[in-house]
Write an enzyme that holds these catalytic residues in place. Structure first.
Site, PDB file in Angstrom:
ATOM      1  N   ASP A  56     -30.315 -15.263  22.451  1.00  0.00           N
ATOM      2  CA  ASP A  56     -29.153 -15.785  21.730  1.00  0.00           C
ATOM      3  C   ASP A  56     -29.547 -17.139  21.162  1.00  0.00           C
ATOM      4  OD1 ASP A  56     -26.792 -16.778  20.755  1.00  0.00           O
ATOM      5  OD2 ASP A  56     -25.667 -16.565  22.631  1.00  0.00           O
ATOM      6  N   VAL A  57     -29.845 -17.171  19.874  1.00  0.00           N
ATOM      7  CA  VAL A  57     -30.361 -18.405  19.269  1.00  0.00           C
ATOM      8  C   VAL A  57     -29.318 -19.504  19.209  1.00  0.00           C
ATOM      9  CG1 VAL A  57     -32.103 -17.176  17.927  1.00  0.00           C
ATOM     10  CG2 VAL A  57     -29.850 -17.626  16.904  1.00  0.00           C
ATOM     11  N   ASN A  79     -35.600 -15.781  11.847  1.00  0.00           N
ATOM     12  CA  ASN A  79     -34.938 -14.901  10.886  1.00  0.00           C
ATOM     13  C   ASN A  79     -33.459 -14.683  11.175  1.00  0.00           C
ATOM     14  OD1 ASN A  79     -34.740 -12.457   8.954  1.00  0.00           O
ATOM     15  ND2 ASN A  79     -34.265 -11.579  10.965  1.00  0.00           N
ATOM     16  N   TYR A 144     -22.043 -20.134   3.869  1.00  0.00           N
ATOM     17  CA  TYR A 144     -23.406 -19.631   4.063  1.00  0.00           C
ATOM     18  C   TYR A 144     -24.383 -20.477   3.246  1.00  0.00           C
ATOM     19  CZ  TYR A 144     -27.377 -16.376   4.032  1.00  0.00           C
ATOM     20  OH  TYR A 144     -28.623 -15.805   4.161  1.00  0.00           O
ATOM     21  N   LYS A 148     -27.546 -22.728   4.701  1.00  0.00           N
ATOM     22  CA  LYS A 148     -28.932 -22.508   4.285  1.00  0.00           C
ATOM     23  C   LYS A 148     -29.521 -23.757   3.622  1.00  0.00           C
ATOM     24  CE  LYS A 148     -29.941 -18.373   5.701  1.00  0.00           C
ATOM     25  NZ  LYS A 148     -31.042 -18.144   6.668  1.00  0.00           N
TER      26      LYS A 148
END
Length: 245
Positions: A56-57, A79, A144, A148
């Site tokens: 779980d990042v 990723n 989003y 990013k």
């Protein structure tokens, strides 16, 4: 970085671009590929070199524990990501936090935890899966895009510091990729295997950044005059989208 014989960890490895990276790493002779996912059982094992890992990042403590366990890793492919389609005035703080935590803050946790591991194993590399919206705020995926953009800036900053320990940092930018994440997007899409191949080609060539497709290359080329070269078209696309509901 040479991939043959490397020990790699890929996050979000159970589908889409992550799964494509796993396959391409194996094709290039990686010795072991740890396939990270929230549920390790969701990872398809098609080769004995694939080892599913529960990861779980978004949990820094869990990331640190996994880094201690995977002490042989020499390559990390960051990723894992999430996307919510939203507009600036309708974006929710809750969804913004979720995307920032997964797409950006998790990158900090993964880098901090695995940098010492890579240093002990000769330097290695981080490959960070970014996006064309690292460069442009798309009003149909507002939060989003913001997450990013933050990840891109962090990637560039981390590259400067990690160079001191011999660790490479590669940023991979692409337009729409044919995955579950972009299933609702009506646009030309890139095969995820092409993304993985181009990304690893760039890594083996020692490049700091790779722009996968013409759309992404054109967007970045316009950054020096983005308000005239990029955002008028973004505004037209958004107006067309709003007109069609």
């Amino acid at each position: 970085m040479k991939i043959e014989g490397a020990v790699a960890l890929v996050t979000g490895a159970n589908r889409g671009i992550g799964s494509a990276f796993v396959g391409e790493l194996l094709a290039r002779g990686a010795g072991t590929v740890y396939a990270g996912a929230r549920n390790a059982d969701s990872v398809r094992v098609s080769d004995p070199r694939i080892i599913p890992v529960t990861l779980d990042v978004t949990d820094p403590g869990h990331v640190s524990a996994v880094a201690e366990k995977l002490s042989d890793v020499s390559l990390v492919v960051n990723n894992a990501g999430v996307l919510t389609r939203d507009f600036p005035l309708q974006a929710s703080a809750q969804e913004a936090r979720r995307q920032i935590e997964t797409n950006y803050i998790a990158l900090i946790s993964m880098t901090s935890a695995f940098a010492p591991v890579l240093a002990r194993n000769g330097g290695g590399a981080f490959v960070n899966m970014l996006s064309v919206v690292s460069f442009v705020g798309a009003p149909w995926m507002t939060t989003y895009s913001a997450s990013k953009a933050a990840a891109w800036n962090y990637t560039n900053a981390a590259r400067s510091q990690l160079a001191g320990q011999g660790t490479e940092v590669l940023g991979v930018h692409a337009g729409y990729v044919d995955t579950d994440m972009s299933a609702g997007v009506d646009a030309d899409k890139i095969d995820p295997r092409s993304v993985a191949r181009a990304g690893l080609d760039a890594l083996e060539a020692g490049q700091p950044e790779v722009l996968i497709d013409d759309f992404t290359r054109n967007i970045k080329a316009g950054l020096s005059n983005d308000q005239n070269l990029i955002y008028p078209q973004v505004a037209r696309d958004f107006a067309a989208m709003a007109a069609t509901g």
